[in-house]
Design a protein around this motif. Structure first.
Motif: not given
Length: 329
Positions: A276-281, A312-318
Motif C-alpha cells: 500500500a505504501k508503494s501506491v501512496g498510502v 488519500l484522494l489522489q490514491v483513490l483516483n489513481n
C-alpha cells in the motif's frame, strides 16, 4: 523555588468568579484545566492543604461548583523542573489547525483533525489538538473535547465552547442521538452480505505496555454497520457507521472479517501495508467523514462533513477500479 516557567499571575493569591460555563463542574477538574502546566498531584495537594477555598470554606476535590461561587486560590509555587513544558509546537501548527476549522459559533468548534495529531497530550505525547487550540485561542475561556479520535485517524472532531454545550452533547452521545460515519480503505473485496458486524471487543495489554483490542465473547457488546462505496482490484472503499463506541472498534471489526484497514500497523499485516505504501498510502486510511448531532443551543440537527486529504484522494483516483465481471457477490 522558581516561578519563571509558570504564568506569573499564579504567583499571587487569585480570586476566581464561577460563571455558567463552570456551573456543576468538579473543583478539581476546574483547577486541572486552569493550571494546565501544573502536575495533577500538585493540584490535589493544594486541595488537601486548604489552599483552595470556595466561598471562604475548605472543599474536597469532588465539590461541584455553583454559578456565583468565588474560589480563593493560594499562590502556586512550583519547582522549575516539575512544571510541565509549554506546548510550543501548538503555535508552530497554528496555520494548519486554523485551515482545518470546519465550523464554529458561540457554542461549538468543529475541526478536521489531521492524521498523526493526538486529540490531547499524555502517554508520551506532550502536545495534542486541545492544547494547541487553547494556545491559538487564549481568549476562549472554555474549550473542551466532546469526543475523541485515535491519533492516526483523521476527520471530524467536535469541541464545546461552553460547559452547558459539553453537558448537552455528552447526553446526546449517551442517548445515541449522534450519528458518525467513517471512510475506510480495506484489504481485499468486501462481501456484499456483510452489512453489520456484531462482535464483542475486549482490551488486552501486551508485554511492553502496548494495548490491543480483540474479538472476545467476554468483551463488551460492539456493533458497526458497513456500506460499500467503491471496489478496487486489491481493495474496497467502505463506509463504517459505529452503533457502539469502543476503542479501535472499526479497525478490529474490519480485521475480524479478513479485511483490515490499509495502513493499520496494529491490525493489518506488514506485507499488505508495504504494498500500500508503494501506491501512496503511508498512514492509517481511516477518516471520520461526517458527524450529525443536535446543536446544543438551537437543538436543530446539524451535519458536519470533513473532506479527505489530497494525498488519500489522489490514491483513490489513481488506483484501478474492479471491473463488474471480476466482482465477487
Amino acid at each position: 523555588m522558581q516561578m519563571s516557567k509558570l504564568d506569573p499571575k499564579f504567583s499571587v493569591v487569585q480570586y476566581l468568579d464561577i460563571d455558567e460555563n463552570h456551573h456543576n463542574q468538579r473543583v478539581d477538574n476546574y483547577l486541572l484545566t486552569l493550571l494546565k502546566r501544573v502536575p495533577k498531584s500538585h493540584v490535589y495537594k493544594l486541595c488537601r492543604k486548604g489552599e483552595v477555598r470556595v466561598n471562604k470554606k475548605r472543599v474536597k476535590p469532588d465539590y461541584r461548583l455553583q454559578e456565583g461561587d468565588i474560589i480563593r486560590l493560594a499562590p502556586v509555587k512550583m519547582d522549575e523542573k516539575t512544571v510541565k513544558p509549554i506546548a510550543t509546537a501548538g503555535l508552530f501548527m497554528k496555520d494548519q489547525i486554523l485551515d482545518s476549522i470546519l465550523y464554529q459559533d458561540d457554542f461549538i468548534l468543529v475541526i478536521n483533525k489531521p492524521s498523526g495529531l493526538a486529540v490531547h497530550g499524555g502517554s508520551g505525547i506532550s502536545l495534542g489538538l486541545i492544547e494547541s487550540l487553547r494556545q491559538i485561542f487564549p481568549e476562549q475561556r472554555y474549550l473542551e473535547l466532546v469526543h475523541r479520535l485515535d491519533r492516526d485517524t483523521s476527520g471530524v472532531v467536535l469541541l464545546a465552547k461552553k460547559r452547558s454545550a459539553l453537558t448537552y452533547l455528552h447526553e446526546c452521545f449517551r442517548a445515541k442521538k449522534v450519528n458518525k460515519q467513517y471512510w475506510c480503505f480495506v484489504k481485499g473485496t468486501w462481501p456484499n452480505r456483510v452489512t453489520l458486524v456484531d462482535a464483542p471487543l475486549k482490551k488486552n495489554d501486551l508485554q511492553g505496555g502496548e494495548r490491543i483490542v480483540v474479538v472476545d465473547e467476554e468483551g463488551k457488546s460492539s456493533q458497526t454497520r458497513f456500506r460499500i462505496l467503491k471496489r478496487y482490484e486489491r481493495y474496497t472503499w467502505v463506509e463504517a457507521s459505529p452503533i457502539t463506541g469502543r476503542t479501535h472498534q472499526i479497525r478490529v471489526h474490519c480485521a475480524s472479517q479478513g479485511h483490515p484497514i490499509i495502513g493499520d500497523v496494529k491490525y493489518c499485516d506488514e506485507p499488505t501495508n508495504k504494498i500500500a505504501k508503494s501506491v501512496g498510502v503511508k498512514r492509517l486510511f481511516l477518516h471520520a467523514a461526517s458527524l450529525r448531532f443536535p446543536h446544543p443551543d438551537t437543538r436543530e440537527s446539524m451535519e458536519i462533513k470533513a473532506p479527505l486529504d489530497n494525498k488519500l484522494l489522489q490514491v483513490l483516483n489513481n488506483l484501478p477500479e474492479k471491473t463488474a465481471q471480476n466482482r465477487k457477490p
